[in-house]
Design a protein around this motif. Structure first.
Motif, PDB file in Angstrom:
ATOM      1  N   ALA A   1       1.804  11.842  -9.676  1.00  0.00           N
ATOM      2  CA  ALA A   1       1.044  13.100  -9.614  1.00  0.00           C
ATOM      3  C   ALA A   1       1.991  14.293  -9.632  1.00  0.00           C
ATOM      4  CB  ALA A   1       0.169  13.111  -8.356  1.00  0.00           C
ATOM      5  N   ALA A   2       3.099  14.171  -8.912  1.00  0.00           N
ATOM      6  CA  ALA A   2       4.078  15.269  -8.892  1.00  0.00           C
ATOM      7  C   ALA A   2       4.692  15.468 -10.266  1.00  0.00           C
ATOM      8  CB  ALA A   2       5.154  14.959  -7.848  1.00  0.00           C
ATOM      9  N   ALA A   3       4.975  14.326 -10.937  1.00  0.00           N
ATOM     10  CA  ALA A   3       5.551  14.435 -12.286  1.00  0.00           C
ATOM     11  C   ALA A   3       4.567  15.068 -13.247  1.00  0.00           C
ATOM     12  CB  ALA A   3       5.968  13.048 -12.773  1.00  0.00           C
ATOM     13  N   ALA A   4       3.296  14.644 -13.126  1.00  0.00           N
ATOM     14  CA  ALA A   4       2.257  15.220 -13.994  1.00  0.00           C
ATOM     15  C   ALA A   4       2.107  16.716 -13.739  1.00  0.00           C
ATOM     16  CB  ALA A   4       0.936  14.486 -13.774  1.00  0.00           C
ATOM     17  N   ALA A   5       2.121  17.106 -12.466  1.00  0.00           N
ATOM     18  CA  ALA A   5       1.999  18.526 -12.124  1.00  0.00           C
ATOM     19  C   ALA A   5       3.180  19.316 -12.664  1.00  0.00           C
ATOM     20  CB  ALA A   5       1.887  18.675 -10.602  1.00  0.00           C
ATOM     21  N   ALA A   6       4.377  18.715 -12.544  1.00  0.00           N
ATOM     22  CA  ALA A   6       5.569  19.383 -13.059  1.00  0.00           C
ATOM     23  C   ALA A   6       5.482  19.549 -14.570  1.00  0.00           C
ATOM     24  CB  ALA A   6       6.814  18.587 -12.672  1.00  0.00           C
ATOM     25  N   ALA A   7       4.976  18.492 -15.250  1.00  0.00           N
ATOM     26  CA  ALA A   7       4.836  18.571 -16.708  1.00  0.00           C
ATOM     27  C   ALA A   7       3.829  19.649 -17.089  1.00  0.00           C
ATOM     28  CB  ALA A   7       4.422  17.214 -17.266  1.00  0.00           C
TER      29      ALA A   7
ATOM     30  N   TYR B   1       0.829  -1.219   0.000  1.00  0.00           N
ATOM     31  CA  TYR B   1       0.000   0.000   0.000  1.00  0.00           C
ATOM     32  C   TYR B   1       0.857   1.260   0.000  1.00  0.00           C
ATOM     33  CZ  TYR B   1      -2.898   3.721   1.860  1.00  0.00           C
ATOM     34  OH  TYR B   1      -3.514   4.936   2.060  1.00  0.00           O
ATOM     35  N   LEU B   2       1.856   1.200   0.912  1.00  0.00           N
ATOM     36  CA  LEU B   2       2.731   2.374   0.993  1.00  0.00           C
ATOM     37  C   LEU B   2       3.509   2.576  -0.306  1.00  0.00           C
ATOM     38  CD1 LEU B   2       4.071   1.970   4.676  1.00  0.00           C
ATOM     39  CD2 LEU B   2       2.360   3.606   3.807  1.00  0.00           C
ATOM     40  N   SER B   3       3.944   1.451  -0.884  1.00  0.00           N
ATOM     41  CA  SER B   3       4.688   1.551  -2.149  1.00  0.00           C
ATOM     42  C   SER B   3       3.805   2.116  -3.257  1.00  0.00           C
ATOM     43  CB  SER B   3       5.213   0.156  -2.526  1.00  0.00           C
ATOM     44  OG  SER B   3       5.845   0.202  -3.803  1.00  0.00           O
ATOM     45  N   HIS B   4       2.541   1.632  -3.316  1.00  0.00           N
ATOM     46  CA  HIS B   4       1.620   2.122  -4.338  1.00  0.00           C
ATOM     47  C   HIS B   4       1.325   3.614  -4.155  1.00  0.00           C
ATOM     48  CE1 HIS B   4      -1.699   2.192  -7.167  1.00  0.00           C
ATOM     49  NE2 HIS B   4      -2.473   2.712  -6.194  1.00  0.00           N
ATOM     50  N   ARG B   5       1.139   3.967  -2.899  1.00  0.00           N
ATOM     51  CA  ARG B   5       0.848   5.383  -2.610  1.00  0.00           C
ATOM     52  C   ARG B   5       2.011   6.282  -3.000  1.00  0.00           C
ATOM     53  NH1 ARG B   5      -0.796   7.916   3.302  1.00  0.00           N
ATOM     54  NH2 ARG B   5      -1.132  10.071   2.520  1.00  0.00           N
ATOM     55  N   SER B   6       3.218   5.805  -2.702  1.00  0.00           N
ATOM     56  CA  SER B   6       4.410   6.586  -3.061  1.00  0.00           C
ATOM     57  C   SER B   6       4.505   6.772  -4.560  1.00  0.00           C
ATOM     58  CB  SER B   6       5.659   5.887  -2.523  1.00  0.00           C
ATOM     59  OG  SER B   6       6.826   6.565  -2.927  1.00  0.00           O
ATOM     60  N   THR B   7       4.203   5.657  -5.292  1.00  0.00           N
ATOM     61  CA  THR B   7       4.249   5.754  -6.770  1.00  0.00           C
ATOM     62  C   THR B   7       3.207   6.720  -7.290  1.00  0.00           C
ATOM     63  OG1 THR B   7       5.040   3.464  -6.887  1.00  0.00           O
ATOM     64  CG2 THR B   7       4.079   4.418  -8.885  1.00  0.00           C
ATOM     65  N   THR B   8       2.034   6.662  -6.720  1.00  0.00           N
ATOM     66  CA  THR B   8       0.942   7.558  -7.150  1.00  0.00           C
ATOM     67  C   THR B   8       1.300   9.015  -6.902  1.00  0.00           C
ATOM     68  OG1 THR B   8      -0.683   5.836  -6.685  1.00  0.00           O
ATOM     69  CG2 THR B   8      -1.494   8.103  -6.852  1.00  0.00           C
ATOM     70  N   VAL B   9       1.856   9.285  -5.732  1.00  0.00           N
ATOM     71  CA  VAL B   9       2.271  10.666  -5.411  1.00  0.00           C
ATOM     72  C   VAL B   9       3.342  11.146  -6.366  1.00  0.00           C
ATOM     73  CG1 VAL B   9       3.379  12.087  -3.665  1.00  0.00           C
ATOM     74  CG2 VAL B   9       1.585  10.471  -2.994  1.00  0.00           C
ATOM     75  N   ALA B  10       4.309  10.247  -6.658  1.00  0.00           N
ATOM     76  CA  ALA B  10       5.384  10.616  -7.583  1.00  0.00           C
ATOM     77  C   ALA B  10       4.842  10.913  -8.968  1.00  0.00           C
ATOM     78  CB  ALA B  10       6.422   9.505  -7.638  1.00  0.00           C
TER      79      ALA B  10
END
Length: 280
Positions: A37-43, A26-35
């Motif tokens: 989302a951050a990448a998408a926001a940066a793009a 769960y924690l791994s999935h959440r971390s990936t999702t946040v990353a």
């Protein structure tokens, strides 16, 4: 009981391990999702920044174009201002010369002006000298009389100093046809008016030293009367020689200087004008 306790321990351990594994996943999935989302926001921010940059560059290019246009318009206005200033100065100088010429003519011809034999007028930057025909010619003749030579000599003394004006010499008659004696030489008033104008031009050149290139001769016959031909006085006024001094600036603006407007009240159609360059 001891045996029973030992039996469910493995299950507990398995449950704990499974729970921990799930938590880790769960924690791994959440971390990936946040990353992600951050990448998408940066793009998105990068795309927005590029769009803003392009918009600013377009506005800058438009402003540069407008600046260049305003600079060109400013240069044109400055050029027009300089040209206008030069034109005003030329006109002022022209009017000053015109006034000096007019006053000189008034002084040299004051006797004839007082007698009514010469009429001097100034209008619209031009000077006009009207000479009654009897001052210059014998009745029905085109040859300049002795009195006429005296008058033209003094007139030529003024005109010879005028180097910035063109001089149109126009012959005019009344509506009476030439006498039978003269009809062989002058069949109509056209020939008579032209001959008189030409003789005045030639005299001004030969005796008055007025440059031929500054003069032209025109014959109008009886088409431009100043008065009605119903009386001797009216016919006498219509028989005349007109000298029109046209400033050179006006002549450059309107090359058709010979096409002088008809006298007020005249309904004459356009007439043939002869340009004559006198030769000695």
């Amino acid at each position: 009981m001891e045996t029973e306790r030992r039996a469910w321990v493995p299950w507990l351990v398995t449950a704990l391990v499974t729970a921990l594994a799930g938590l880790v996943l769960y924690l791994s999935h959440r971390s990936t999702t946040v990353a992600d989302a951050a990448a998408a926001a940066a793009a998105t921010r990068a795309t927005d920044a590029e769009a803003v940059k392009q918009l600013l560059e377009a506005k800058l290019a438009a402003l540069e174009t407008e600046r260049a246009k305003l600079t060109t318009e400013k240069d044109q206005l400055n050029t027009e201002k300089a040209q206008l200033s030069q034109t005003v100065q030329e006109q002022e100088a022209e009017l000053a010369r015109l006034k000096a010429t007019y006053e000189d003519l008034q002084d040299k011809m004051k006797k004839e002006i007082a007698e009514g034999a010469i009429r001097l007028t100034q209008n619209g930057g031009r000077i006009q000298v009207d000479l009654v025909d009897k001052v210059l010619f014998d009745s029905g003749d085109a040859s300049i009389s002795a009195r006429g030579q005296e008058v033209l000599t003094r007139l030529g003394a003024v005109l010879s100093k005028v180097d910035d004006k063109l001089i149109q010499v126009s012959g005019h008659t009344d509506d009476s046809p030439p006498s039978q004696k003269l009809q062989a030489t002058f069949p109509t008033n056209w020939e008579l008016s032209v001959a008189r104008a030409v003789n005045v031009v030639r005299f001004l050149q030969d005796k008055g030293s007025v440059p031929a290139k500054r003069m032209l001769a025109a014959g109008y016959g009886d088409t431009r009367p100043l008065s009605a031909n119903a009386s001797p006085q009216g016919r006498a006024r219509n028989r005349r020689i007109e000298l029109l001094l046209i400033p050179e600036l006006s002549a450059r603006r309107n090359p058709a200087i010979a096409k002088v407007a008809p006298a007020k009240g005249s309904s004459a159609k356009p007439v043939v004008v002869k340009k004559v360059r006198a030769n000695k």
